[in-house]
Design an enzyme around this catalytic site. Structure first.
Site, PDB file in Angstrom:
ATOM      1  N   LYS A  36       0.826  -1.213   0.000  1.00 30.12           N
ATOM      2  CA  LYS A  36       0.000   0.000   0.000  1.00 30.12           C
ATOM      3  C   LYS A  36       0.859   1.261   0.000  1.00 30.12           C
ATOM      4  O   LYS A  36       0.592   2.199  -0.739  1.00 30.12           O
ATOM      5  CB  LYS A  36      -0.941   0.038   1.223  1.00 30.12           C
ATOM      6  CG  LYS A  36      -1.899  -1.148   1.298  1.00 30.12           C
ATOM      7  CD  LYS A  36      -2.882  -0.993   2.464  1.00 30.12           C
ATOM      8  CE  LYS A  36      -2.220  -0.975   3.826  1.00 30.12           C
ATOM      9  NZ  LYS A  36      -1.704  -2.277   4.275  1.00 30.12           N
TER      10      LYS A  36
ATOM     11  N   ARG B 131      -9.591   0.561   9.005  1.00 31.42           N
ATOM     12  CA  ARG B 131      -9.102  -0.772   9.339  1.00 31.42           C
ATOM     13  C   ARG B 131     -10.087  -1.548  10.213  1.00 31.42           C
ATOM     14  O   ARG B 131      -9.797  -2.684  10.575  1.00 31.42           O
ATOM     15  CB  ARG B 131      -7.807  -0.615  10.118  1.00 31.42           C
ATOM     16  CG  ARG B 131      -6.558  -1.127   9.406  1.00 31.42           C
ATOM     17  CD  ARG B 131      -5.391  -0.798  10.310  1.00 31.42           C
ATOM     18  NE  ARG B 131      -4.208  -1.516  10.023  1.00 31.42           N
ATOM     19  CZ  ARG B 131      -3.178  -1.056   9.315  1.00 31.42           C
ATOM     20  NH1 ARG B 131      -3.253   0.121   8.731  1.00 31.42           N
ATOM     21  NH2 ARG B 131      -2.095  -1.773   9.178  1.00 31.42           N
TER      22      ARG B 131
ATOM     23  N   ARG C 137      11.704  -6.103   4.976  1.00 31.55           N
ATOM     24  CA  ARG C 137      11.596  -4.664   5.242  1.00 31.55           C
ATOM     25  C   ARG C 137      12.190  -4.339   6.609  1.00 31.55           C
ATOM     26  O   ARG C 137      12.819  -3.309   6.793  1.00 31.55           O
ATOM     27  CB  ARG C 137      10.119  -4.248   5.188  1.00 31.55           C
ATOM     28  CG  ARG C 137       9.900  -2.745   5.312  1.00 31.55           C
ATOM     29  CD  ARG C 137       8.481  -2.355   4.926  1.00 31.55           C
ATOM     30  NE  ARG C 137       7.561  -2.527   6.039  1.00 31.55           N
ATOM     31  CZ  ARG C 137       6.237  -2.342   5.939  1.00 31.55           C
ATOM     32  NH1 ARG C 137       5.692  -2.011   4.796  1.00 31.55           N
ATOM     33  NH2 ARG C 137       5.460  -2.511   6.978  1.00 31.55           N
TER      34      ARG C 137
ATOM     35  N   ARG D 184      11.705   0.075  11.451  1.00 33.33           N
ATOM     36  CA  ARG D 184      10.411  -0.033  12.141  1.00 33.33           C
ATOM     37  C   ARG D 184      10.450  -1.199  13.107  1.00 33.33           C
ATOM     38  O   ARG D 184      10.654  -2.336  12.697  1.00 33.33           O
ATOM     39  CB  ARG D 184       9.293  -0.237  11.107  1.00 33.33           C
ATOM     40  CG  ARG D 184       8.759   1.074  10.571  1.00 33.33           C
ATOM     41  CD  ARG D 184       7.673   0.842   9.564  1.00 33.33           C
ATOM     42  NE  ARG D 184       6.568   0.020  10.063  1.00 33.33           N
ATOM     43  CZ  ARG D 184       5.423  -0.149   9.418  1.00 33.33           C
ATOM     44  NH1 ARG D 184       5.237   0.456   8.268  1.00 33.33           N
ATOM     45  NH2 ARG D 184       4.480  -0.903   9.921  1.00 33.33           N
TER      46      ARG D 184
ATOM     47  N   ARG E  64       0.096  -8.777  13.556  1.00 33.91           N
ATOM     48  CA  ARG E  64      -0.526  -7.774  12.676  1.00 33.91           C
ATOM     49  C   ARG E  64      -1.400  -8.449  11.623  1.00 33.91           C
ATOM     50  O   ARG E  64      -2.477  -7.960  11.277  1.00 33.91           O
ATOM     51  CB  ARG E  64       0.553  -6.923  12.014  1.00 33.91           C
ATOM     52  CG  ARG E  64       1.078  -5.861  12.970  1.00 33.91           C
ATOM     53  CD  ARG E  64       2.488  -5.449  12.649  1.00 33.91           C
ATOM     54  NE  ARG E  64       2.650  -4.832  11.370  1.00 33.91           N
ATOM     55  CZ  ARG E  64       3.810  -4.792  10.702  1.00 33.91           C
ATOM     56  NH1 ARG E  64       4.890  -5.345  11.216  1.00 33.91           N
ATOM     57  NH2 ARG E  64       3.888  -4.200   9.548  1.00 33.91           N
TER      58      ARG E  64
HETATM   59  P1  ADP Z   1       1.302  -2.119   8.018  1.00 29.20           P
HETATM   60  O1  ADP Z   1       0.079  -2.019   7.172  1.00 29.20           O
HETATM   61  O2  ADP Z   1       2.502  -2.580   7.248  1.00 29.20           O
HETATM   62  O3  ADP Z   1       1.114  -2.889   9.279  1.00 29.20           O
HETATM   63  P2  ADP Z   1       0.961   0.646   8.886  1.00 29.20           P
HETATM   64  O4  ADP Z   1       2.012   1.684   8.854  1.00 29.20           O
HETATM   65  O5  ADP Z   1      -0.252   0.848   8.050  1.00 29.20           O
HETATM   66  O6  ADP Z   1       1.724  -0.685   8.483  1.00 29.20           O
HETATM   67  O7  ADP Z   1       0.473   0.406  10.394  1.00 29.20           O
HETATM   68  C1  ADP Z   1       1.368   0.192  11.439  1.00 29.20           C
HETATM   69  C2  ADP Z   1       0.609   0.054  12.759  1.00 29.20           C
HETATM   70  O8  ADP Z   1      -0.068   1.284  13.046  1.00 29.20           O
HETATM   71  C3  ADP Z   1      -0.492  -1.009  12.786  1.00 29.20           C
HETATM   72  O9  ADP Z   1       0.009  -2.289  13.129  1.00 29.20           O
HETATM   73  C4  ADP Z   1      -1.427  -0.438  13.881  1.00 29.20           C
HETATM   74  O10 ADP Z   1      -0.922  -0.711  15.171  1.00 29.20           O
HETATM   75  C5  ADP Z   1      -1.329   1.057  13.665  1.00 29.20           C
HETATM   76  N1  ADP Z   1      -2.393   1.553  12.754  1.00 29.20           N
HETATM   77  C6  ADP Z   1      -2.220   2.101  11.519  1.00 29.20           C
HETATM   78  N2  ADP Z   1      -3.391   2.448  10.976  1.00 29.20           N
HETATM   79  C7  ADP Z   1      -4.350   2.115  11.878  1.00 29.20           C
HETATM   80  C8  ADP Z   1      -5.775   2.206  11.905  1.00 29.20           C
HETATM   81  N3  ADP Z   1      -6.476   2.718  10.867  1.00 29.20           N
HETATM   82  N4  ADP Z   1      -6.428   1.756  13.008  1.00 29.20           N
HETATM   83  C9  ADP Z   1      -5.762   1.252  14.052  1.00 29.20           C
HETATM   84  N5  ADP Z   1      -4.430   1.125  14.086  1.00 29.20           N
HETATM   85  C10 ADP Z   1      -3.715   1.557  13.028  1.00 29.20           C
END
Ligand code: ADP
Length: 191
Positions: free
Chosen positions: A14, A89, A128, A134, A146
């Site tokens: 994404k 999400r 990654r 990260r 996750r």
């Molecule tokens: P990835 O999709 O690779 O896990 P992101 O950067 O989108 O990476 O998200 C990293 C973390 O941030 C998630 O594991 C969650 O803890 C938090 N997060 C991101 N977006 C949301 C969301 N819309 N609702 C709840 N938690 C979120």
């Protein structure tokens, strides 16, 4: 305004595709992951609260991310459209987003959902983790958590938008450019 949700599990690409799409279509990129990491870097109260969830691979509470998105929508009134990445999400986040957009006489144009096998996701995230810095990419247990959160809470978001015929599945394996072109084709059909 043309608003797009780029959807898919962690590691589905994404972020990579968003960077290219915002350039081609002049959209404003709203990534809740990036917004949360920026809060953590600035050591805000919101960032501190979010970090404990993120480090365990759990979703941050809905009210926190919905508040963040609501502010971002208010701060960007003059844009051509938004690309939502990593949001919504949960079903509650999807409902909140629809309400926020409706208040602004707007809506979601399409959800493009990247489809990637679980094995490939874990491989990409582990890789990654070697360079991204990260902490949530560094530990296979957190990566698995996750993906479990994705299945338990996030996958339902696609079902929500399917009711409105807004979901298009895109194969998320192949070259970055191939996937980008497949995404663009769907956007061009709708814009
Ligand atoms: P990835 O999709 O690779 O896990 P992101 O950067 O989108 O990476 O998200 C990293 C973390 O941030 C998630 O594991 C969650 O803890 C938090 N997060 C991101 N977006 C949301 C969301 N819309 N609702 C709840 N938690 C979120």
């Amino acid at each position: 305004m043309f608003n797009l949700i780029l959807f898919g599990p962690p590691g589905s690409g994404k972020g990579t595709q968003s960077e290219k799409l915002i350039v081609r279509y002049g959209l404003k990129h709203l990534s809740t992951g990036d917004l949360l990491r920026s809060e953590i870097n600035r050591q805000t109260a919101l960032g501190l609260a979010a970090k404990s969830f993120m480090d365990k691979g759990q979703l941050v509470p809905d009210e926190v991310v919905i508040g963040m998105i609501s502010s971002a929508l208010d701060e960007n009134q003059e844009v051509k459209g938004f690309l939502f990445d990593g949001f919504p999400r949960t079903s509650a986040q999807a409902l909140a987003l629809d309400n926020l957009l409706e208040l602004k006489k707007n809506s979601i144009g399409v959800m493009l959902a990247l489809d990637v096998s679980e094995e490939e996701l874990v491989n990409r995230l582990v890789k990654r983790g070697e360079t991204s810095g990260r902490s949530d990419d560094n530990n296979e247990q957190v990566i698995r958590a996750r993906i479990t959160e994705y299945h338990n809470k996030t996958a339902a978001v696609a079902d929500y938008y399917k009711k409105f015929n807004k979901v298009v599945m895109i194969k998320g394996e192949g070259s970055i450019d191939e996937i980008f072109e497949a995404l663009c084709k769907e956007i061009d059909n709708r814009i």
